[in-house]
Design a protein around this motif. Sequence first.
Motif, PDB file in Angstrom:
ATOM      1  N   LYS A  59       0.816  -1.228   0.000  1.00 54.54           N
ATOM      2  CA  LYS A  59       0.000   0.000   0.000  1.00 54.54           C
ATOM      3  C   LYS A  59       0.849   1.278   0.000  1.00 54.54           C
ATOM      4  CE  LYS A  59      -3.827  -2.334   0.344  1.00 54.54           C
ATOM      5  NZ  LYS A  59      -4.346  -2.834  -0.877  1.00 54.54           N
ATOM      6  N   LYS A  60       2.102   1.172   0.408  1.00 51.81           N
ATOM      7  CA  LYS A  60       2.934   2.359   0.538  1.00 51.81           C
ATOM      8  C   LYS A  60       3.525   2.833  -0.784  1.00 51.81           C
ATOM      9  CE  LYS A  60       4.157   1.241   5.253  1.00 51.81           C
ATOM     10  NZ  LYS A  60       5.143   0.696   6.127  1.00 51.81           N
ATOM     11  N   GLU A  61       3.852   1.910  -1.665  1.00 50.21           N
ATOM     12  CA  GLU A  61       4.458   2.314  -2.931  1.00 50.21           C
ATOM     13  C   GLU A  61       3.969   1.426  -4.066  1.00 50.21           C
ATOM     14  OE1 GLU A  61       8.645   0.822  -3.823  1.00 50.21           O
ATOM     15  OE2 GLU A  61       8.643   0.866  -1.649  1.00 50.21           O
ATOM     16  N   THR A  62       3.996   1.986  -5.248  1.00 50.17           N
ATOM     17  CA  THR A  62       3.643   1.240  -6.445  1.00 50.17           C
ATOM     18  C   THR A  62       4.937   0.842  -7.127  1.00 50.17           C
ATOM     19  OG1 THR A  62       1.634   2.531  -6.674  1.00 50.17           O
ATOM     20  CG2 THR A  62       2.384   1.343  -8.609  1.00 50.17           C
ATOM     21  N   LEU A  63       5.027  -0.421  -7.468  1.00 51.25           N
ATOM     22  CA  LEU A  63       6.255  -0.966  -8.028  1.00 51.25           C
ATOM     23  C   LEU A  63       5.982  -1.506  -9.424  1.00 51.25           C
ATOM     24  CD1 LEU A  63       9.215  -1.743  -7.336  1.00 51.25           C
ATOM     25  CD2 LEU A  63       8.323  -3.910  -6.503  1.00 51.25           C
ATOM     26  N   VAL A  64       6.844  -1.176 -10.366  1.00 48.06           N
ATOM     27  CA  VAL A  64       6.784  -1.741 -11.709  1.00 48.06           C
ATOM     28  C   VAL A  64       7.998  -2.646 -11.846  1.00 48.06           C
ATOM     29  CG1 VAL A  64       6.894  -1.258 -14.173  1.00 48.06           C
ATOM     30  CG2 VAL A  64       5.561   0.229 -12.682  1.00 48.06           C
ATOM     31  N   LEU A  65       7.751  -3.890 -12.257  1.00 45.77           N
ATOM     32  CA  LEU A  65       8.834  -4.858 -12.394  1.00 45.77           C
ATOM     33  C   LEU A  65       9.058  -5.182 -13.865  1.00 45.77           C
ATOM     34  CD1 LEU A  65       7.064  -6.115  -9.606  1.00 45.77           C
ATOM     35  CD2 LEU A  65       9.473  -6.615  -9.403  1.00 45.77           C
ATOM     36  N   ALA A  66      10.270  -4.942 -14.332  1.00 45.53           N
ATOM     37  CA  ALA A  66      10.622  -5.271 -15.713  1.00 45.53           C
ATOM     38  C   ALA A  66      10.993  -6.750 -15.776  1.00 45.53           C
ATOM     39  CB  ALA A  66      11.787  -4.414 -16.188  1.00 45.53           C
ATOM     40  N   THR A  67      10.375  -7.484 -16.705  1.00 45.59           N
ATOM     41  CA  THR A  67      10.577  -8.927 -16.778  1.00 45.59           C
ATOM     42  C   THR A  67      11.750  -9.310 -17.662  1.00 45.59           C
ATOM     43  OG1 THR A  67       9.009  -9.104 -18.633  1.00 45.59           O
ATOM     44  CG2 THR A  67       8.140  -9.414 -16.391  1.00 45.59           C
ATOM     45  N   HIS A  68      11.786  -8.779 -18.872  1.00 48.09           N
ATOM     46  CA  HIS A  68      12.849  -9.123 -19.812  1.00 48.09           C
ATOM     47  C   HIS A  68      12.868  -8.090 -20.935  1.00 48.09           C
ATOM     48  CE1 HIS A  68       9.344 -10.793 -21.833  1.00 48.09           C
ATOM     49  NE2 HIS A  68      10.052 -10.918 -22.941  1.00 48.09           N
ATOM     50  N   GLY A  69      13.904  -8.140 -21.755  1.00 47.49           N
ATOM     51  CA  GLY A  69      14.047  -7.176 -22.833  1.00 47.49           C
ATOM     52  C   GLY A  69      14.347  -7.833 -24.153  1.00 47.49           C
ATOM     53  N   PHE A  70      14.127  -7.063 -25.221  1.00 50.58           N
ATOM     54  CA  PHE A  70      14.403  -7.548 -26.570  1.00 50.58           C
ATOM     55  C   PHE A  70      14.400  -6.359 -27.521  1.00 50.58           C
ATOM     56  CE2 PHE A  70       9.926  -7.765 -25.639  1.00 50.58           C
ATOM     57  CZ  PHE A  70       9.313  -7.206 -26.759  1.00 50.58           C
ATOM     58  N   VAL A  71      14.864  -6.598 -28.746  1.00 45.69           N
ATOM     59  CA  VAL A  71      14.781  -5.599 -29.798  1.00 45.69           C
ATOM     60  C   VAL A  71      13.560  -5.957 -30.635  1.00 45.69           C
ATOM     61  CG1 VAL A  71      15.872  -4.660 -31.870  1.00 45.69           C
ATOM     62  CG2 VAL A  71      17.259  -5.165 -29.858  1.00 45.69           C
ATOM     63  N   LYS A  72      12.658  -4.993 -30.770  1.00 46.77           N
ATOM     64  CA  LYS A  72      11.424  -5.218 -31.520  1.00 46.77           C
ATOM     65  C   LYS A  72      11.729  -5.072 -33.003  1.00 46.77           C
ATOM     66  CE  LYS A  72       7.480  -2.702 -32.109  1.00 46.77           C
ATOM     67  NZ  LYS A  72       6.518  -1.725 -31.773  1.00 46.77           N
ATOM     68  N   LYS A  73      11.299  -6.071 -33.796  1.00 45.27           N
ATOM     69  CA  LYS A  73      11.636  -6.085 -35.219  1.00 45.27           C
ATOM     70  C   LYS A  73      10.426  -5.888 -36.126  1.00 45.27           C
ATOM     71  CE  LYS A  73      15.673  -8.832 -34.421  1.00 45.27           C
ATOM     72  NZ  LYS A  73      16.168 -10.105 -34.084  1.00 45.27           N
ATOM     73  N   THR A  74       9.221  -6.010 -35.567  1.00 45.88           N
ATOM     74  CA  THR A  74       8.007  -5.831 -36.363  1.00 45.88           C
ATOM     75  C   THR A  74       7.172  -4.717 -35.737  1.00 45.88           C
ATOM     76  OG1 THR A  74       6.777  -7.468 -35.078  1.00 45.88           O
ATOM     77  CG2 THR A  74       7.970  -8.280 -37.009  1.00 45.88           C
ATOM     78  N   SER A  75       6.062  -4.390 -36.381  1.00 49.95           N
ATOM     79  CA  SER A  75       5.239  -3.290 -35.873  1.00 49.95           C
ATOM     80  C   SER A  75       4.524  -3.643 -34.575  1.00 49.95           C
ATOM     81  CB  SER A  75       4.226  -2.854 -36.930  1.00 49.95           C
ATOM     82  OG  SER A  75       3.359  -3.916 -37.249  1.00 49.95           O
ATOM     83  N   LYS A  76       4.261  -4.921 -34.340  1.00 45.57           N
ATOM     84  CA  LYS A  76       3.602  -5.343 -33.099  1.00 45.57           C
ATOM     85  C   LYS A  76       4.578  -6.136 -32.243  1.00 45.57           C
ATOM     86  CE  LYS A  76      -1.238  -5.508 -33.980  1.00 45.57           C
ATOM     87  NZ  LYS A  76      -2.390  -6.167 -33.443  1.00 45.57           N
ATOM     88  N   VAL A  77       4.346  -6.091 -30.931  1.00 44.59           N
ATOM     89  CA  VAL A  77       5.161  -6.901 -30.028  1.00 44.59           C
ATOM     90  C   VAL A  77       4.728  -8.351 -30.207  1.00 44.59           C
ATOM     91  CG1 VAL A  77       5.686  -7.403 -27.615  1.00 44.59           C
ATOM     92  CG2 VAL A  77       5.476  -5.031 -28.371  1.00 44.59           C
ATOM     93  N   ASP A  78       5.692  -9.225 -30.393  1.00 43.61           N
ATOM     94  CA  ASP A  78       5.433 -10.646 -30.618  1.00 43.61           C
ATOM     95  C   ASP A  78       4.664 -11.249 -29.440  1.00 43.61           C
ATOM     96  OD1 ASP A  78       5.553 -13.370 -31.234  1.00 43.61           O
ATOM     97  OD2 ASP A  78       7.620 -13.251 -31.940  1.00 43.61           O
TER      98      ASP A  78
END
Length: 111
Positions: free
Chosen positions: A74-93
């Motif tokens: 309740k004290k803080e909002t946390l965003v967790l990044a899961t993984h990364g990649f280079v996007k090669k098409t117009s939509k995320v796979d």
Amino acid sequence: MQQKFEVDLLEEAFKYLESLELKHREKILQNIRRAQFHTDPKLFKKLTNEIWEFRTLYAGLQYRLLAFWDKTDKKETLVLATHGFVKKTSKVDKKEIDKAERIREIYFKEK
């Protein structure tokens, strides 16, 4: 200006950033910091009900770090990044979104 949320990198996202050239990594981290203070879909955008993406265009490459919110503390909002990649098409796979959802499920089961 007030920070809207904290960001934490899960192991795979951290390893991904470590694998990048320094200037590319610095640009991605700079954009993540900006997204913490400014609502801008060019930096941080919702993909599905649960999955969001940090977006960085640098040196002609579209870097993406997928993430999810943890609002259980309740004290803080946390965003967790899961993984990364280079996007090669117009939509995320779809497989990248599915991977982020699996990581999210594991995170909340183990929490």
